[in-house]
Design a protein around this motif. Structure first.
Motif, PDB file in Angstrom:
ATOM      1  N   LYS A 186      -3.748   3.439  -0.471  1.00 30.44           N
ATOM      2  CA  LYS A 186      -4.232   2.694  -1.632  1.00 30.44           C
ATOM      3  C   LYS A 186      -3.518   1.358  -1.704  1.00 30.44           C
ATOM      4  N   ILE A 187      -4.301   0.292  -1.832  1.00 25.47           N
ATOM      5  CA  ILE A 187      -3.750  -1.050  -1.987  1.00 25.47           C
ATOM      6  C   ILE A 187      -3.394  -1.229  -3.466  1.00 25.47           C
ATOM      7  N   VAL A 188      -2.133  -1.503  -3.720  1.00 22.79           N
ATOM      8  CA  VAL A 188      -1.637  -1.579  -5.091  1.00 22.79           C
ATOM      9  C   VAL A 188      -2.306  -2.716  -5.864  1.00 22.79           C
ATOM     10  N   GLU A 189      -2.449  -3.865  -5.238  1.00 21.04           N
ATOM     11  CA  GLU A 189      -2.900  -5.068  -5.941  1.00 21.04           C
ATOM     12  C   GLU A 189      -4.349  -5.009  -6.414  1.00 21.04           C
ATOM     13  N   ASN A 190      -5.209  -4.257  -5.730  1.00 22.21           N
ATOM     14  CA  ASN A 190      -6.611  -4.228  -6.162  1.00 22.21           C
ATOM     15  C   ASN A 190      -7.168  -2.817  -6.362  1.00 22.21           C
ATOM     16  N   ALA A 216       0.835  -1.199   0.000  1.00 22.15           N
ATOM     17  CA  ALA A 216       0.000   0.000   0.000  1.00 22.15           C
ATOM     18  C   ALA A 216       0.867   1.244   0.000  1.00 22.15           C
ATOM     19  N   LYS A 217       0.243   2.346  -0.390  1.00 21.40           N
ATOM     20  CA  LYS A 217       0.898   3.650  -0.368  1.00 21.40           C
ATOM     21  C   LYS A 217      -0.066   4.661   0.252  1.00 21.40           C
ATOM     22  N   VAL A 218       0.434   5.451   1.198  1.00 22.83           N
ATOM     23  CA  VAL A 218      -0.378   6.499   1.805  1.00 22.83           C
ATOM     24  C   VAL A 218      -0.588   7.584   0.748  1.00 22.83           C
ATOM     25  N   VAL A 219      -1.863   7.836   0.428  1.00 18.45           N
ATOM     26  CA  VAL A 219      -2.193   8.798  -0.621  1.00 18.45           C
ATOM     27  C   VAL A 219      -2.802  10.089  -0.074  1.00 18.45           C
ATOM     28  N   GLU A 220      -3.228  10.074   1.187  1.00 16.10           N
ATOM     29  CA  GLU A 220      -3.695  11.292   1.853  1.00 16.10           C
ATOM     30  C   GLU A 220      -3.239  11.233   3.306  1.00 16.10           C
ATOM     31  N   PHE A 221      -2.724  12.352   3.788  1.00 14.59           N
ATOM     32  CA  PHE A 221      -2.223  12.416   5.161  1.00 14.59           C
ATOM     33  C   PHE A 221      -2.413  13.834   5.673  1.00 14.59           C
ATOM     34  N   GLU A 222      -3.487  14.020   6.424  1.00 16.15           N
ATOM     35  CA  GLU A 222      -3.804  15.322   6.982  1.00 16.15           C
ATOM     36  C   GLU A 222      -3.971  15.133   8.490  1.00 16.15           C
ATOM     37  N   PRO A 223      -2.929  15.408   9.283  1.00 15.52           N
ATOM     38  CA  PRO A 223      -2.954  15.111  10.715  1.00 15.52           C
ATOM     39  C   PRO A 223      -4.240  15.557  11.407  1.00 15.52           C
ATOM     40  N   ASN A 224      -4.740  14.635  12.222  1.00 14.92           N
ATOM     41  CA  ASN A 224      -5.954  14.816  13.026  1.00 14.92           C
ATOM     42  C   ASN A 224      -7.234  14.923  12.198  1.00 14.92           C
ATOM     43  N   LYS A 225      -7.124  14.691  10.886  1.00 14.79           N
ATOM     44  CA  LYS A 225      -8.306  14.802  10.018  1.00 14.79           C
ATOM     45  C   LYS A 225      -8.508  13.618   9.080  1.00 14.79           C
ATOM     46  N   LYS A 226      -7.453  13.243   8.334  1.00 12.51           N
ATOM     47  CA  LYS A 226      -7.676  12.232   7.299  1.00 12.51           C
ATOM     48  C   LYS A 226      -6.399  11.471   6.961  1.00 12.51           C
TER      49      LYS A 226
END
Length: 153
Positions: free
Chosen positions: A82-86, A68-78
């Motif tokens: 994304k899982i690469v394989e599916n 997987a790769k972290v595609v959104e990172f907003e501390p304390n919010k979101k």
């Protein structure tokens, strides 16, 4: 195969968003929350946008790896990865409330799944409907476990 685009659940937690975020964003602890994740290995020192993980998942006696790769990172919010394989995207959204935090977990497949994933779900996991029902139950379990941990400390 008809794949549901959205599976989600929410729970109100009697703890501030910062406390809930500390649990959700520590992906090394995902196996404590999710009944399907047996191990999630974070590649790198900290979790942030772009962080990659290697995961071992399971259902019954069946085991399978994903990345997987972290595609959104907003501390304390979101936080979303994304899982690469599916191509599924797992998202955790935190909203402050009068009682603490509303935590929502969702799984979406914005661009459809891969052929490999479709065949794997059909042949190994009982088909899309059965698998998605197990994911829905898993989301509820995950949210309740995070709630218990956040409210216990």
């Amino acid at each position: 195969m008809a794949v549901k685009q959205l599976i989600e659940g929410s729970v109100e937690i009697a703890a501030p968003p910062e406390k809930v975020w500390a649990l959700v964003s520590d992906l090394r602890r995902m196996s404590e929350w999710s009944p399907q994740v047996l191990k999630q290995i974070v590649l790198g020192r900290s979790v942030k946008h772009g962080t990659r993980t290697f995961n071992i998942n399971g259902q019954g006696k069946l085991r399978w790896p994903t990345t997987a790769k972290v595609v959104e990172f907003e501390p304390n919010k979101k936080l979303a990865f994304k899982i690469v394989e599916n191509r599924s995207v797992w998202t955790y959204e935190l909203e402050p409330t009068a009682a603490g935090t509303l935590l929502t977990e969702s799984r979406t497949i914005p661009n459809g799944t891969t052929k490999f994933s479709d065949v794997s779900v059909d042949k190994g996991l009982g088909g899309a409907e059965t698998f998605e029902a197990s994911l829905s139950v898993g989301i509820s379990t995950t949210l309740e476990r995070i709630k218990a941990a956040a409210e216990a400390a």
